[in-house]
Design a protein around this motif. Sequence first.
Motif, PDB file in Angstrom:
ATOM      1  N   VAL A  62       0.841  -1.202   0.000  1.00  0.00           N
ATOM      2  CA  VAL A  62       0.000   0.000   0.000  1.00  0.00           C
ATOM      3  C   VAL A  62       0.878   1.254   0.000  1.00  0.00           C
ATOM      4  N   ASN A  63       1.072   1.908   1.141  1.00  0.00           N
ATOM      5  CA  ASN A  63       1.885   3.137   1.208  1.00  0.00           C
ATOM      6  C   ASN A  63       3.174   2.944   1.987  1.00  0.00           C
ATOM      7  N   ASP A  64       3.644   1.696   2.087  1.00  0.00           N
ATOM      8  CA  ASP A  64       4.832   1.416   2.879  1.00  0.00           C
ATOM      9  C   ASP A  64       5.650   0.338   2.182  1.00  0.00           C
ATOM     10  N   TYR A  65       6.824   0.080   2.706  1.00  0.00           N
ATOM     11  CA  TYR A  65       7.696  -0.959   2.184  1.00  0.00           C
ATOM     12  C   TYR A  65       8.001  -1.948   3.291  1.00  0.00           C
ATOM     13  N   MET A  66       8.066  -3.223   2.934  1.00  0.00           N
ATOM     14  CA  MET A  66       8.451  -4.279   3.855  1.00  0.00           C
ATOM     15  C   MET A  66       9.800  -4.812   3.386  1.00  0.00           C
ATOM     16  N   ILE A  67      10.720  -5.017   4.329  1.00  0.00           N
ATOM     17  CA  ILE A  67      12.036  -5.552   4.001  1.00  0.00           C
ATOM     18  C   ILE A  67      12.132  -6.936   4.626  1.00  0.00           C
ATOM     19  N   ASN A  68      12.280  -7.947   3.783  1.00  0.00           N
ATOM     20  CA  ASN A  68      12.429  -9.321   4.231  1.00  0.00           C
ATOM     21  C   ASN A  68      13.922  -9.592   4.393  1.00  0.00           C
TER      22      ASN A  68
END
Length: 97
Positions: A62-68
């Motif tokens: 959506v309006n964010d980033y996820m870092i795996n």
Amino acid sequence: MKINRDLQNSILKILSNVYPNNIHREEWLPLLSVAGDKDTLVANLLYLEEHKLLTSGITRCVNDYMINLGQLRITNRGLDFLLNDGGVNAILGIETD
């Protein structure tokens, strides 16, 4: 500007130190403080990924980033960049008579 060469250097060095393993949380936390904010960190990870120096593990939500962190890894190009010796390609490209 969010692009930060010192941060990029820190990212690549930390990833090279743990290579071929995944980065752990305790190695990750210093990068957050060097970056200052998540947007700067994400921008620099994506920049390095665009140059094929690492795999960022970033997905947009959506309006964010996820870092795996399990997918964040330095590539062979990233290692060669740090070694500054042209890498295996330079050795393989040498013609002998």
